[in-house]
Design a protein around this motif. Structure first.
Motif, PDB file in Angstrom:
ATOM      1  N   VAL A 105     -10.414   2.330   6.106  1.00 40.21           N
ATOM      2  CA  VAL A 105      -8.944   2.197   6.760  1.00 40.21           C
ATOM      3  C   VAL A 105      -8.345   3.547   7.293  1.00 40.21           C
ATOM      4  O   VAL A 105      -8.521   4.703   7.488  1.00 40.21           O
ATOM      5  CB  VAL A 105      -8.267   2.560   5.250  1.00 40.21           C
ATOM      6  CG1 VAL A 105      -6.236   2.399   5.000  1.00 40.21           C
ATOM      7  CG2 VAL A 105      -8.769   1.060   4.133  1.00 40.21           C
ATOM      8  N   SER A 106      -7.522   3.317   8.082  1.00 37.05           N
ATOM      9  CA  SER A 106      -6.812   4.603   9.195  1.00 37.05           C
ATOM     10  C   SER A 106      -5.971   5.429   7.772  1.00 37.05           C
ATOM     11  O   SER A 106      -5.731   5.179   6.783  1.00 37.05           O
ATOM     12  CB  SER A 106      -5.104   3.686   9.801  1.00 37.05           C
ATOM     13  OG  SER A 106      -4.580   5.017   9.839  1.00 37.05           O
ATOM     14  N   ARG A 141       1.322   4.897   4.894  1.00 40.21           N
ATOM     15  CA  ARG A 141       1.263   3.354   4.843  1.00 40.21           C
ATOM     16  C   ARG A 141       0.248   2.461   5.039  1.00 40.21           C
ATOM     17  O   ARG A 141      -0.162   1.391   4.339  1.00 40.21           O
ATOM     18  CB  ARG A 141       2.408   3.482   5.987  1.00 40.21           C
ATOM     19  CG  ARG A 141       1.792   3.166   7.448  1.00 40.21           C
ATOM     20  CD  ARG A 141       3.055   3.081   8.561  1.00 40.21           C
ATOM     21  NE  ARG A 141       2.277   3.246   9.858  1.00 40.21           N
ATOM     22  CZ  ARG A 141       2.572   4.661  10.669  1.00 40.21           C
ATOM     23  NH1 ARG A 141       2.282   5.711   9.700  1.00 40.21           N
ATOM     24  NH2 ARG A 141       2.316   4.567  11.357  1.00 40.21           N
ATOM     25  N   ALA A 142      -1.329   3.017   5.309  1.00 42.51           N
ATOM     26  CA  ALA A 142      -2.274   1.866   5.207  1.00 42.51           C
ATOM     27  C   ALA A 142      -3.187   2.156   4.460  1.00 42.51           C
ATOM     28  O   ALA A 142      -3.197   1.731   3.650  1.00 42.51           O
ATOM     29  CB  ALA A 142      -2.780   2.185   6.993  1.00 42.51           C
ATOM     30  N   LEU A 194     -11.830   6.430   5.202  1.00 42.33           N
ATOM     31  CA  LEU A 194     -10.652   6.717   5.920  1.00 42.33           C
ATOM     32  C   LEU A 194     -11.218   7.043   7.070  1.00 42.33           C
ATOM     33  O   LEU A 194     -12.097   7.894   7.096  1.00 42.33           O
ATOM     34  CB  LEU A 194      -9.956   7.710   4.954  1.00 42.33           C
ATOM     35  CG  LEU A 194      -9.622   7.530   3.420  1.00 42.33           C
ATOM     36  CD1 LEU A 194      -8.287   8.913   3.546  1.00 42.33           C
ATOM     37  CD2 LEU A 194      -8.760   6.220   3.607  1.00 42.33           C
ATOM     38  N   GLU A 195     -10.386   5.856   7.905  1.00 44.25           N
ATOM     39  CA  GLU A 195     -11.363   5.954   9.855  1.00 44.25           C
ATOM     40  C   GLU A 195     -10.025   6.704  10.632  1.00 44.25           C
ATOM     41  O   GLU A 195      -9.103   6.131  10.781  1.00 44.25           O
ATOM     42  CB  GLU A 195     -11.886   5.263   9.956  1.00 44.25           C
ATOM     43  CG  GLU A 195     -12.633   5.184  11.383  1.00 44.25           C
ATOM     44  CD  GLU A 195     -13.196   6.467  11.677  1.00 44.25           C
ATOM     45  OE1 GLU A 195     -12.302   7.199  12.987  1.00 44.25           O
ATOM     46  OE2 GLU A 195     -14.412   5.974  11.455  1.00 44.25           O
ATOM     47  N   PRO A 196      -9.615   8.088  11.460  1.00 52.48           N
ATOM     48  CA  PRO A 196      -9.359   8.306  12.186  1.00 52.48           C
ATOM     49  C   PRO A 196      -9.130   7.199  13.442  1.00 52.48           C
ATOM     50  O   PRO A 196      -7.588   7.680  14.129  1.00 52.48           O
ATOM     51  CB  PRO A 196      -9.229  10.011  12.654  1.00 52.48           C
ATOM     52  CG  PRO A 196      -9.939  10.476  11.066  1.00 52.48           C
ATOM     53  CD  PRO A 196     -10.590   9.105  10.790  1.00 52.48           C
ATOM     54  N   LEU A 197     -10.169   6.979  13.931  1.00 55.34           N
ATOM     55  CA  LEU A 197      -9.956   6.001  14.851  1.00 55.34           C
ATOM     56  C   LEU A 197      -9.173   4.852  14.944  1.00 55.34           C
ATOM     57  O   LEU A 197      -8.786   3.961  15.837  1.00 55.34           O
ATOM     58  CB  LEU A 197     -11.426   5.657  15.123  1.00 55.34           C
ATOM     59  CG  LEU A 197     -12.277   6.948  15.661  1.00 55.34           C
ATOM     60  CD1 LEU A 197     -14.063   5.904  15.565  1.00 55.34           C
ATOM     61  CD2 LEU A 197     -12.032   7.041  17.023  1.00 55.34           C
ATOM     62  N   VAL A 239      -7.529  -1.722   7.949  1.00 52.67           N
ATOM     63  CA  VAL A 239      -6.446  -1.915   7.696  1.00 52.67           C
ATOM     64  C   VAL A 239      -5.583  -0.870   8.571  1.00 52.67           C
ATOM     65  O   VAL A 239      -6.334   0.022   8.650  1.00 52.67           O
ATOM     66  CB  VAL A 239      -6.163  -1.302   6.715  1.00 52.67           C
ATOM     67  CG1 VAL A 239      -4.460  -1.760   5.910  1.00 52.67           C
ATOM     68  CG2 VAL A 239      -6.867  -2.786   5.199  1.00 52.67           C
ATOM     69  N   SER A 240      -5.507  -1.282   9.452  1.00 53.93           N
ATOM     70  CA  SER A 240      -4.676  -0.295  11.099  1.00 53.93           C
ATOM     71  C   SER A 240      -3.210  -0.869  10.373  1.00 53.93           C
ATOM     72  O   SER A 240      -2.371  -1.226  10.230  1.00 53.93           O
ATOM     73  CB  SER A 240      -5.760  -0.637  12.400  1.00 53.93           C
ATOM     74  OG  SER A 240      -5.260   0.106  12.999  1.00 53.93           O
ATOM     75  N   HIS A 241      -3.100  -0.774  12.402  1.00 56.22           N
ATOM     76  CA  HIS A 241      -1.062  -0.661  12.376  1.00 56.22           C
ATOM     77  C   HIS A 241      -1.016  -1.429  13.791  1.00 56.22           C
ATOM     78  O   HIS A 241      -2.635  -1.803  13.990  1.00 56.22           O
ATOM     79  CB  HIS A 241      -0.914   0.484  12.962  1.00 56.22           C
ATOM     80  CG  HIS A 241      -1.118   1.712  12.040  1.00 56.22           C
ATOM     81  ND1 HIS A 241       0.083   2.158  10.569  1.00 56.22           N
ATOM     82  CD2 HIS A 241      -2.142   2.768  11.487  1.00 56.22           C
ATOM     83  CE1 HIS A 241      -1.443   2.647  10.067  1.00 56.22           C
ATOM     84  NE2 HIS A 241      -1.903   3.797  10.528  1.00 56.22           N
ATOM     85  N   GLY A 242      -0.193  -2.028  13.816  1.00 54.98           N
ATOM     86  CA  GLY A 242       0.536  -3.479  14.364  1.00 54.98           C
ATOM     87  C   GLY A 242       0.419  -2.807  16.066  1.00 54.98           C
ATOM     88  O   GLY A 242      -0.363  -4.283  16.561  1.00 54.98           O
TER      89      GLY A 242
END
Length: 273
Positions: A56-57, A61-62, A83-86, A197-200
């Protein structure tokens, strides 16, 4: 060899999404009430899939999205998340917190397309792709360390979910038929499942890399233009990734797209309200 299904999911809606404001990395908003409902619907859609690993980011929100998906899961409630900053959203520099229309105006003033434009202080698309390539190495190592020893047959492939938070035709799905598909599409014979889980904007870059650079095979009849459409909130994509061992460690030997950007789960929720 080992097969893994990677489900890529986009995070749920925030108030900034509703107001058409850019968030990027510097704006870390919680989910809106609608966003929570979207994630509940995504969790119900994925409830019977046993995820072996969840990446997960580390933007809230992620994290909230992943927590809600797992809470609804029959097999994975309470499991550990990495939790993955990448996996963080693309950085939009000075455009963060401003209207998306402002980004278009900046790009027009610079004589560039909006998608390819990098605001001052923001990340280029190549920089985002590099982060995703680094994440794939993390994913591949984890898959092999945890499951490679078992000698799983690679005949069926693996599925992967992202942005939304779940990486998996086009705006809604790869095709109209895929939009109505089962949450278990592509899972037959695959024993390892990863939720990402990440972002658009990040997921859009990730899918383009999988398709264009890694030559991922596509569902029959799907157009590449559909695959690269913006991922909706809690849109779900699935890829089957097959790994083999090399002298340099685990490497991707085959990749197959099952579907991308499915969004019927929150639409079904809206229809019942």
């Amino acid at each position: 060899m080992i097969d893994d299904t990677a489900v890529l999911s986009h995070s749920g809606e925030t108030q900034y999404n509703r107001e058409k404001l850019l968030q990027g990395q510097g704006v870390d908003m919680p989910l809106s009430e609608t966003g929570v409902q979207q994630c509940e619907a995504a969790g119900q859609y994925l409830r019977d899939i046993t995820f072996n690993t969840v990446f997960v980011s580390n933007l809230q929100r992620a994290v909230q999205t992943a927590e809600i998906i797992l809470r609804n899961n029959t097999h994975c409630s309470g499991m550990e998340m990495f939790l993955e900053p990448l996996l963080r959203e693309r950085g939009f520099g000075i455009a963060e917190g401003r209207l998306k229309e402002d980004l278009k105006n900046m790009a027009n003033a610079a004589g560039q397309s909006c998608r390819g434009y990098t605001p001052p202080g923001g990340e280029t698309l190549e920089q985002v792709k590099l982060r995703f390539k680094k994440f794939l190495k993390v994913l591949f190592k984890q898959m092999w360390d945890e499951h490679g020893w078992s000698g799983l047959d690679a005949s069926a492939g693996a599925s992967r979910a992202a942005n939304g938070s779940v990486a998996a035709g086009s705006v809604a799905a790869a095709s109209d038929a895929a939009c109505l598909g089962s949450a278990h599409d592509g899972l037959q014979g695959v024993l390892v499942h990863t939720l990402v889980v990440s972002h658009g904007a990040y997921i859009r870059v990730a899918i383009r890399h999988l398709v264009e650079d890694l030559r991922c095979s596509l569902p029959t009849g799907v157009k590449t233009s559909q695959l690269f459409s913006p991922c909706p909130n809690t849109g779900i994509s699935r890829f089957i990734l097959t790994l083999s061992q090399s002298e340099c460690g685990p490497v991707l030997s085959d990749a197959r797209c099952v579907f991308t950007n499915r969004k019927e789960h929150p639409e079904d929720l809206t229809a019942t309200q």
